[in-house]
Design an enzyme around this catalytic site. Sequence first.
Site, PDB file in Angstrom:
ATOM      1  N   ASP A 392       0.891  -1.225   0.078  1.00 45.96           N
ATOM      2  CA  ASP A 392       0.157   0.046   0.015  1.00 45.96           C
ATOM      3  C   ASP A 392       0.929   1.115  -0.050  1.00 45.96           C
ATOM      4  O   ASP A 392       1.804   1.135   0.238  1.00 45.96           O
ATOM      5  CB  ASP A 392      -0.773  -0.096   1.220  1.00 45.96           C
ATOM      6  CG  ASP A 392      -2.422   0.879   0.955  1.00 45.96           C
ATOM      7  OD1 ASP A 392      -2.232   1.503  -0.126  1.00 45.96           O
ATOM      8  OD2 ASP A 392      -3.223   0.450   1.812  1.00 45.96           O
ATOM      9  N   GLU A 395       3.191   5.407  -3.468  1.00 52.84           N
ATOM     10  CA  GLU A 395       3.655   6.632  -3.743  1.00 52.84           C
ATOM     11  C   GLU A 395       3.689   7.460  -2.417  1.00 52.84           C
ATOM     12  O   GLU A 395       2.759   8.308  -2.157  1.00 52.84           O
ATOM     13  CB  GLU A 395       2.756   7.247  -4.821  1.00 52.84           C
ATOM     14  CG  GLU A 395       1.515   7.603  -4.512  1.00 52.84           C
ATOM     15  CD  GLU A 395       0.586   6.540  -3.969  1.00 52.84           C
ATOM     16  OE1 GLU A 395       0.233   6.308  -2.725  1.00 52.84           O
ATOM     17  OE2 GLU A 395       0.135   5.435  -4.819  1.00 52.84           O
ATOM     18  N   ASP A 475      -8.202   5.052  -3.792  1.00 53.40           N
ATOM     19  CA  ASP A 475      -9.247   5.060  -2.701  1.00 53.40           C
ATOM     20  C   ASP A 475     -10.128   6.122  -3.348  1.00 53.40           C
ATOM     21  O   ASP A 475     -10.290   7.238  -3.230  1.00 53.40           O
ATOM     22  CB  ASP A 475      -8.686   5.615  -1.384  1.00 53.40           C
ATOM     23  CG  ASP A 475      -7.620   4.900  -0.764  1.00 53.40           C
ATOM     24  OD1 ASP A 475      -7.560   3.698  -1.161  1.00 53.40           O
ATOM     25  OD2 ASP A 475      -7.007   5.338   0.099  1.00 53.40           O
TER      26      ASP A 475
END
Length: 818
Positions: A392, A395, A475
Amino acid sequence: MYSCHTHLSFCEFVDGERSLRIAFVTSSIVRVSYIEGRAFVDAESQIVTANSDFEEFEVSEEETFYRIVTAALEVRVSKSSGALSYLDKEGKVLHKEPERGGRTLVSKPLYRNVYDKDATVVIGSNVDGARAESEASEREFVRDVFEAKIEFCFSDDEAIFGLGSHEEGYGNLRGKSQQLYQQNMKAVVPCVVSTKGYGLLWDCSSLMVFHDDAQGSFVWADCVDQIDTYFIGGGDASAVARNYYSLTGAPPMLPRAAFGYTQSKERYVNPEEMLEVAREYRRREIPLDTIVLDWKSWPDGAGWGQKSFDPARFPNPAAFIEELHSLNVKLMVSIWPIMSGECANQVELREQGLMLGNQSTYNAYDAEARRVYWEQAREGLFKNGVDAWWCDCTEPLEADWEGIVKPESHLRLFTNTEKAKQYIDEDKLLTYSLHHSEGIYSGQRATTNDKRVFNLTRSSYAGQHRYSTVTWSGDICATWEVYRRSIPEGVNFCATGEPYWTVDIGAFFIKNDPECWFWSGDYEDGCRGLAPQSGTEPDPADTGCTDLGYWELYTRWLQYGCFLPMFRSHGTDAPREIWRFGEEGERFYDVIAKYIRLRYEFLPYIYSVSAGVADSGLALLRPVAMQFPKDRRTFDLTDQYLFGPSLMVCPVIQPMYYDRGSRVIEDVDKSRSVYLPEGEGWYDYWTGKFNNGGQEIVSNAPLETIPLYVPAGSILLKGKSLQHANDQLAAPLEIHIYAGADTSFVWYEDFGDGYAYEEGECSRVTMNWVEDSQKLSLSKREGVFGGLHSSRSIIVKIYRQTGVEDRAIEYHGDALEL
């Protein structure tokens, strides 16, 4: 005027301080390098693994241009400007640059921040996890680099796809611009492909912006040592993809379980909860392959990102995982590149100088840092039996995930890239995820060959596929518009040659939080927000969103997800298990169950297509236009796509039954329009009805049905609905032949996990359908592997305009013809 200097493996064209180098990787792949006032830099590429040392080309001179010819391409170089044109063997122009040349370099200095590892670090957090800040002790000069602009001329009769996964949901990129930086909902791949049968890959790792709009057609790059562009020929989409893999490396096989159903949520808190979910799926006879342990698996109070199990909640993780395995369920665990709270992993990496400047994000660009990070994951998680990774926040330095109002796009670009530049050199700003993925892949491959690497990650870059990654779209929010945008978003990602992409089915955020611009779903009833970090037991009141409008959106999203490379339900605000949407015999539950089971029926097809990606260039997710480039009406289809070579998927993208708040929608037609490309006939998958191509039709689409169409001249493999991907591997196979043209398909099997297939332990059977003679042939099986079932019962179904014919056969591994 440019003069030509021919060398053994490249041509160099010089005009004063301007130098242009043309080299070849193969007869179809051209490397174009350009520099001004300096010598060419031959540094190792972060993206490209192949060498530009192909020597089989010929150079000749015409009055106004130089001609470089291989067996597949002709490249012309303007003497006056250095402008390039690329032609196929028939002399057709595939792509060209502006007559004036179209390459601009502006020199500038490159600096980096230097940090003291003992400097004060300020720890914070947001909805997306822990964050850390530190002040640089000094700023040092690195070298002189260039800002670059590369112009090109697209033709009116082509569509362009690629650049990765971006939240705008663009389809055809003609007339569009796209900012290329990494962010929660942006996964960059600096590559485009054209319906004219070529691709362009920019070997650059800095911030970029793509334009094909009122400002012109060009790519701007913030920081390069020289311009390096690869022209990838081939003539059609499949050949371009094969050449992309020749350039950047082949994608390894994912485990067969990766293509089954994955159940996830934010978040399961202990082993008992996860085991009960797995048992409940088995009790209900709903297929399941993987369950996901999201963030906070680590010890309570140990800070963020420690790669070990909380001993209070997971006192015996190996026994827990063994029990999951006894249910034939795999475990995926979330791991993060950022660590805080002086957890043991953070301290070890920091003390060895293996952190970025904030002393909390590990330096994935450093080989030793990658090795130590993997050893932490191996010792704390993998040795207990963990099957797959959820990397996860890859970036890790995003900076816009806060505030009430969504910032304008130019402000988001500036905010995110300036934050990243504090800790990462500008010339490798976009490749953190690439190197992070490399570390996980290399570490696990060095540890064992018995378990394939399976890495779900939120970011990407060109070449990342060689590390067994699946990228998801970030998300996102539960609205019909976000769902609609997901369709072209995934298509553009996979069009680049990166083959595996997915979404949070049902979206990550369901409800609306007015304090957070990114938390803007449409549904409130029954939602609870983020799970508390201190939770050790599941909340008995957390039983799911009760808004029937969301149930309809979720069901349509899951139908779409059934036809993505990875089939995964995940999100916050409410759990997503099938029983949160009713019970058996109720409409929403039954439709969800139908599509989870349907996924498993398609596994022989999905697994075979996946196995052939590098060889065939036919990915699971592709734009319709790339298979039908002569039909310009396909260019701007954004709600239809191809799933492998034999299925066109047409998701339903508007509500038909319920609005938000469970309000009933009246008098809405339960259908959608579908465009059937010309040049083929099309069979309705559900009814077998034949339709001519080149027309728009109205397709029946009640809640139970996502419109699916099969082009004439196709083969679909199907099996029976299983409980998991490795269940009943000797079960009868179905071969569905859709008559109308000659076709072939390669049926692939192997053990389903491990890397023995790399040594040839796998089998392939080539199926050929000859239209004129109406004959189906199966080749002699090539190869064997442990667990191979040498004899299989097969039902052959032949679809014709006049109806369907069934025939039962037994296949024992020898060639046969029907």
